[in-house]
Design an enzyme around this catalytic site. Structure first.
Site, PDB file in Angstrom:
ATOM      1  N   LEU A  39       0.850  -1.184   0.000  1.00 22.72           N
ATOM      2  CA  LEU A  39       0.000   0.000   0.000  1.00 22.72           C
ATOM      3  C   LEU A  39       0.887   1.236   0.000  1.00 22.72           C
ATOM      4  O   LEU A  39       1.894   1.295   0.717  1.00 22.72           O
ATOM      5  CB  LEU A  39      -0.902   0.028   1.244  1.00 22.72           C
ATOM      6  CG  LEU A  39      -2.122  -0.893   1.269  1.00 22.72           C
ATOM      7  CD1 LEU A  39      -2.868  -0.732   2.590  1.00 22.72           C
ATOM      8  CD2 LEU A  39      -3.057  -0.604   0.103  1.00 22.72           C
ATOM      9  N   ASP A  40       0.518   2.252  -0.798  1.00 24.99           N
ATOM     10  CA  ASP A  40       1.237   3.515  -0.781  1.00 24.99           C
ATOM     11  C   ASP A  40       1.150   4.134   0.614  1.00 24.99           C
ATOM     12  O   ASP A  40       0.171   3.911   1.342  1.00 24.99           O
ATOM     13  CB  ASP A  40       0.634   4.487  -1.801  1.00 24.99           C
ATOM     14  CG  ASP A  40       0.855   4.021  -3.234  1.00 24.99           C
ATOM     15  OD1 ASP A  40       1.832   3.291  -3.472  1.00 24.99           O
ATOM     16  OD2 ASP A  40       0.048   4.397  -4.103  1.00 24.99           O
ATOM     17  N   PRO A  41       2.139   4.932   1.010  1.00 22.17           N
ATOM     18  CA  PRO A  41       2.123   5.541   2.350  1.00 22.17           C
ATOM     19  C   PRO A  41       0.843   6.299   2.684  1.00 22.17           C
ATOM     20  O   PRO A  41       0.368   6.244   3.820  1.00 22.17           O
ATOM     21  CB  PRO A  41       3.335   6.485   2.317  1.00 22.17           C
ATOM     22  CG  PRO A  41       4.271   5.823   1.357  1.00 22.17           C
ATOM     23  CD  PRO A  41       3.397   5.224   0.299  1.00 22.17           C
ATOM     24  N   VAL A  43      -2.148   5.704   1.642  1.00 19.34           N
ATOM     25  CA  VAL A  43      -3.328   4.834   1.630  1.00 19.34           C
ATOM     26  C   VAL A  43      -3.468   4.142   2.975  1.00 19.34           C
ATOM     27  O   VAL A  43      -2.491   3.688   3.570  1.00 19.34           O
ATOM     28  CB  VAL A  43      -3.233   3.808   0.493  1.00 19.34           C
ATOM     29  CG1 VAL A  43      -4.468   2.904   0.481  1.00 19.34           C
ATOM     30  CG2 VAL A  43      -3.075   4.510  -0.848  1.00 19.34           C
TER      31      VAL A  43
END
Length: 308
Positions: A39-41, A43
């Site tokens: 997961l992107d930071p 998100v």
């Protein structure tokens, strides 16, 4: 307390998936910890974490995911979300929900999309985000992905309208790319304003734990990892006799019935054609690992893949 199993972590904003693995490793005092889907930071939401021996099972988890996100129109950014530099900003108060509704079907089913330039996709051994940070532009082939559901949750009109969506999709789908491409089709530009993953690999956000909840359970000695059987139900299962259990732990290939997971009437999923993976249990219900069913010249064989 056994620490072999899974943790359904509700990832907070501002942490990378690697950061989360490191924090879980420290909290549980475990060396073997892994995650099932980056997961992107920015998100938040479901981040499956494998603990101990269960790290070997990550490859067998389900691939489908679900999200709840907000798309903001009239804005394009370098990263296709609000974390990146603004490339273009133009108020679009004339955009209507009806226009958006008419466009959404283009993004349902099997579609092709180009990954965001700031993403973990590798080109020539380099991550796209590494190349983008250096100002390098590279050609990336479109990838086939599948979107199962796009459900409108809310709409807020204005100079920069916002659309809340519920999205169910297959592995490799970039929600940022959907936001970007939706804005391109509508000729307004768009970017992803926020995103929460609500389902991943058989885990749901309703049963997830925040770091604070995890720490509290550990303090009260109440933390119990999720058993592999709870998230591997999409695979069939076979129960071994005591004799076959012994041979299983010796790493031997075992002859088995041609349909070890029962008839199609007994299973919610049709029996696949070999080769395919199976959960393996002993007669006491203990999970023994993952085997692969394949046909030999004279019989159907179960070969140990993961022995726990």
């Amino acid at each position: 307390m056994t620490t072999d199993g899974f943790l359904n972590l509700n990832k907070p904003a501002g942490m990378t998936s690697h950061d989360c693995v490191g924090r879980v490793r420290r909290l549980l005092k475990l060396k073997r910890v892994g995650h099932g889907g980056t997961l992107d930071p920015a998100v938040t939401g479901v981040l499956p974490i494998a603990l101990g021996k269960a790290t070997r099972l990550l490859q067998y988890l389900q691939h489908n995911k679900a999200y709840r996100g907000t798309i903001r129109f009239g804005l394009t950014t370098a990263t296709d979300d609000l974390e990146g530099e603004i490339i273009h900003s133009r108020p679009v108060p004339e955009l209507s929900l009806e226009q958006v509704q008419a466009t959404l079907p283009k993004f349902l089913g099997k579609i092709e999309q180009f990954p965001p330039s700031f993403s973990a996709v590798q080109v020539g051994g380099k991550r796209l985000y590494e190349l983008a940070r250096k100002g390098e532009t590279v050609e990336v082939a479109a990838r086939k992905v599948e979107v199962f559901r796009l459900e409108i949750l809310d709409w807020r009109s204005g100079d920069f309208p916002e659309l809340d969506l519920s999205i169910a999709c297959g592995a490799g789908t970039y929600i940022r790319a959907i936001a970007r491409d939706l804005g391109a089709v509508l000729n307004t530009g768009a970017t992803l304003a926020c995103l929460t993953r609500t389902e991943s690999s058989g885990f749901s956000i309703d049963q997830s734990l925040s770091f604070e909840e995890l720490e509290l359970q550990l303090q009260e000695d109440k933390f119990c990892p999720i058993l592999p059987s709870a998230v591997l139900g999409h695979l069939g299962a076979i129960v071994l006799s005591p004799e076959y259990t012994k041979r299983w732990f010796q790493g031997q290939r075992l002859p088995i019935p041609e349909t070890p997971i029962g008839s199609e009437e007994e299973s919610s999923n049709p029996i696949p054609e070999p080769p395919y993976p199976l959960q393996v249990y002993d007669r006491d219900g203990n999970f023994l690992g993952i085997g692969q069913v394949a046909n030999s010249d004279t019989s159907t064989i179960l070969s140990p893949q993961i022995v726990l």
